[in-house]
Design a protein around this motif. Sequence first.
Motif, PDB file in Angstrom:
ATOM      1  N   ARG A 145       0.841  -1.198   0.000  1.00 27.86           N
ATOM      2  CA  ARG A 145       0.000   0.000   0.000  1.00 27.86           C
ATOM      3  C   ARG A 145       0.877   1.250   0.000  1.00 27.86           C
ATOM      4  NH1 ARG A 145      -4.861   1.199   4.252  1.00 27.86           N
ATOM      5  NH2 ARG A 145      -5.197  -1.009   3.815  1.00 27.86           N
ATOM      6  N   PRO A 146       0.602   2.180  -0.900  1.00 27.18           N
ATOM      7  CA  PRO A 146       1.369   3.429  -0.909  1.00 27.18           C
ATOM      8  C   PRO A 146       1.247   4.154   0.427  1.00 27.18           C
ATOM      9  CG  PRO A 146       0.049   3.216  -2.904  1.00 27.18           C
ATOM     10  CD  PRO A 146      -0.395   2.120  -1.979  1.00 27.18           C
ATOM     11  N   LYS A 147       2.317   4.829   0.847  1.00 28.52           N
ATOM     12  CA  LYS A 147       2.320   5.512   2.138  1.00 28.52           C
ATOM     13  C   LYS A 147       1.188   6.535   2.255  1.00 28.52           C
ATOM     14  CE  LYS A 147       7.240   4.978   3.188  1.00 28.52           C
ATOM     15  NZ  LYS A 147       8.521   5.679   3.452  1.00 28.52           N
ATOM     16  N   VAL A 148       0.850   7.182   1.155  1.00 34.47           N
ATOM     17  CA  VAL A 148      -0.203   8.196   1.182  1.00 34.47           C
ATOM     18  C   VAL A 148      -1.563   7.580   1.498  1.00 34.47           C
ATOM     19  CG1 VAL A 148      -0.753   8.047  -1.291  1.00 34.47           C
ATOM     20  CG2 VAL A 148      -1.114  10.207  -0.061  1.00 34.47           C
ATOM     21  N   LEU A 149      -1.700   6.262   1.297  1.00 36.78           N
ATOM     22  CA  LEU A 149      -2.952   5.564   1.586  1.00 36.78           C
ATOM     23  C   LEU A 149      -2.881   4.779   2.895  1.00 36.78           C
ATOM     24  CD1 LEU A 149      -3.910   4.217  -1.968  1.00 36.78           C
ATOM     25  CD2 LEU A 149      -4.744   6.283  -0.800  1.00 36.78           C
ATOM     26  N   ALA A 150      -1.860   5.054   3.704  1.00 33.21           N
ATOM     27  CA  ALA A 150      -1.681   4.323   4.961  1.00 33.21           C
ATOM     28  C   ALA A 150      -1.782   5.235   6.182  1.00 33.21           C
ATOM     29  CB  ALA A 150      -0.331   3.610   4.961  1.00 33.21           C
ATOM     30  N   THR A 151      -2.359   6.414   5.984  1.00 33.41           N
ATOM     31  CA  THR A 151      -2.514   7.353   7.099  1.00 33.41           C
ATOM     32  C   THR A 151      -3.861   7.161   7.779  1.00 33.41           C
ATOM     33  OG1 THR A 151      -3.561   9.076   5.757  1.00 33.41           O
ATOM     34  CG2 THR A 151      -1.148   9.015   5.785  1.00 33.41           C
ATOM     35  N   ASP A 152      -4.040   7.826   8.917  1.00 28.80           N
ATOM     36  CA  ASP A 152      -5.321   7.770   9.632  1.00 28.80           C
ATOM     37  C   ASP A 152      -6.460   8.375   8.817  1.00 28.80           C
ATOM     38  OD1 ASP A 152      -4.203   6.556  11.827  1.00 28.80           O
ATOM     39  OD2 ASP A 152      -3.872   8.424  12.924  1.00 28.80           O
ATOM     40  N   TRP A 153      -6.110   9.221   7.864  1.00 28.92           N
ATOM     41  CA  TRP A 153      -7.136   9.948   7.108  1.00 28.92           C
ATOM     42  C   TRP A 153      -7.402   9.335   5.740  1.00 28.92           C
ATOM     43  CZ3 TRP A 153      -2.946  12.002   9.638  1.00 28.92           C
ATOM     44  CH2 TRP A 153      -3.239  12.651  10.848  1.00 28.92           C
ATOM     45  N   ALA A 154      -6.637   8.332   5.373  1.00 23.17           N
ATOM     46  CA  ALA A 154      -6.841   7.684   4.074  1.00 23.17           C
ATOM     47  C   ALA A 154      -8.183   6.960   4.049  1.00 23.17           C
ATOM     48  CB  ALA A 154      -5.712   6.699   3.800  1.00 23.17           C
ATOM     49  N   LYS A 155      -8.835   6.986   2.905  1.00 19.60           N
ATOM     50  CA  LYS A 155     -10.138   6.342   2.753  1.00 19.60           C
ATOM     51  C   LYS A 155      -9.966   4.936   2.178  1.00 19.60           C
ATOM     52  CE  LYS A 155     -12.547  10.712   1.869  1.00 19.60           C
ATOM     53  NZ  LYS A 155     -13.348  11.472   0.885  1.00 19.60           N
ATOM     54  N   THR A 156     -10.774   4.008   2.700  1.00 21.10           N
ATOM     55  CA  THR A 156     -10.707   2.629   2.229  1.00 21.10           C
ATOM     56  C   THR A 156     -10.997   2.535   0.735  1.00 21.10           C
ATOM     57  OG1 THR A 156     -11.363   1.765   4.399  1.00 21.10           O
ATOM     58  CG2 THR A 156     -11.650   0.306   2.517  1.00 21.10           C
ATOM     59  N   ILE A 157     -11.934   3.334   0.245  1.00 19.54           N
ATOM     60  CA  ILE A 157     -12.279   3.257  -1.172  1.00 19.54           C
ATOM     61  C   ILE A 157     -11.076   3.615  -2.044  1.00 19.54           C
ATOM     62  CG2 ILE A 157     -13.164   5.622  -1.254  1.00 19.54           C
ATOM     63  CD1 ILE A 157     -14.365   2.526  -3.278  1.00 19.54           C
ATOM     64  N   ASP A 158     -10.221   4.526  -1.583  1.00 15.65           N
ATOM     65  CA  ASP A 158      -9.026   4.877  -2.354  1.00 15.65           C
ATOM     66  C   ASP A 158      -8.041   3.712  -2.392  1.00 15.65           C
ATOM     67  OD1 ASP A 158      -9.914   7.430  -3.019  1.00 15.65           O
ATOM     68  OD2 ASP A 158      -9.143   8.288  -1.149  1.00 15.65           O
ATOM     69  N   VAL A 159      -8.009   2.936  -1.314  1.00 14.03           N
ATOM     70  CA  VAL A 159      -7.179   1.724  -1.285  1.00 14.03           C
ATOM     71  C   VAL A 159      -7.722   0.717  -2.298  1.00 14.03           C
ATOM     72  CG1 VAL A 159      -6.417  -0.222   0.127  1.00 14.03           C
ATOM     73  CG2 VAL A 159      -6.541   2.072   1.132  1.00 14.03           C
ATOM     74  N   ILE A 160      -9.043   0.551  -2.318  1.00 12.14           N
ATOM     75  CA  ILE A 160      -9.677  -0.375  -3.260  1.00 12.14           C
ATOM     76  C   ILE A 160      -9.376   0.044  -4.700  1.00 12.14           C
ATOM     77  CG2 ILE A 160     -11.863  -1.356  -4.071  1.00 12.14           C
ATOM     78  CD1 ILE A 160     -11.127  -2.222  -1.236  1.00 12.14           C
TER      79      ILE A 160
END
Length: 223
Positions: A73-88
């Motif tokens: 997972r990219p670091k930008v998607l591993a923060t407390d504020w990252a959205k699950t849909i963006d990970v998907i």
Amino acid sequence: MNTGKLILGIIPARGGSRRVPKKNIKLLGKKPLIAYTIEAAEKSELLTDSIVSTDSKEITDIVKRFGTKTIERPKVLATDWAKTIDVILDILRKEDCDIAVCLQPTSPFRTAEDIDNAIDLFLKGKCESVVSVCEAGNNQAWLLKVKGRYLTPVFNNKYFEGRKNFPKMYIPNGAIYVASKKTLEHYKSFYTNKIIPYVMPQERSLDIDNSNDFAYAEASLKH
């Protein structure tokens, strides 16, 4: 079971957690929390494959022991504020599939049968997505809000004299989300205009968010 579709189970599991340190690999009973979701996905008859998205080497090492694939997972998607849909969506840009099934590791009591039932609903239903839910309970009839200085009912501007008159209400339980790749790319959400609910009982709907939830899950396993 061959559905003619590539159906990918996606398990988002970052290393950090605000409320419970290393929550996804914290032991529940005798195995890491994430193991319950991995095992349910592996037993599913309708998932073509499953993959874990993570930024954590610890999680990667544990997942490999179960034979499940991982994707960094990219670091930008591993923060407390990252959205699950963006990970998907990040995974859908890298992995080939027709249908995505999001399985959060914080729902340990969701079963392989639940996964397959939700997918089956999606395949047979005239819908854009399927979201697992559980009953919200009759106490919703007494929801109040503060207007100015005073309490006022949330629903229908009146108080319900009997909860039996209140319609059933449901809340997402966080266990299963199903949608096609095209739908997710269009809406950028599992919450679409045409959602079919997959209703699960309360005992399988626990979504572990804090230490109290963990304690409840431990007690549930013992009983």
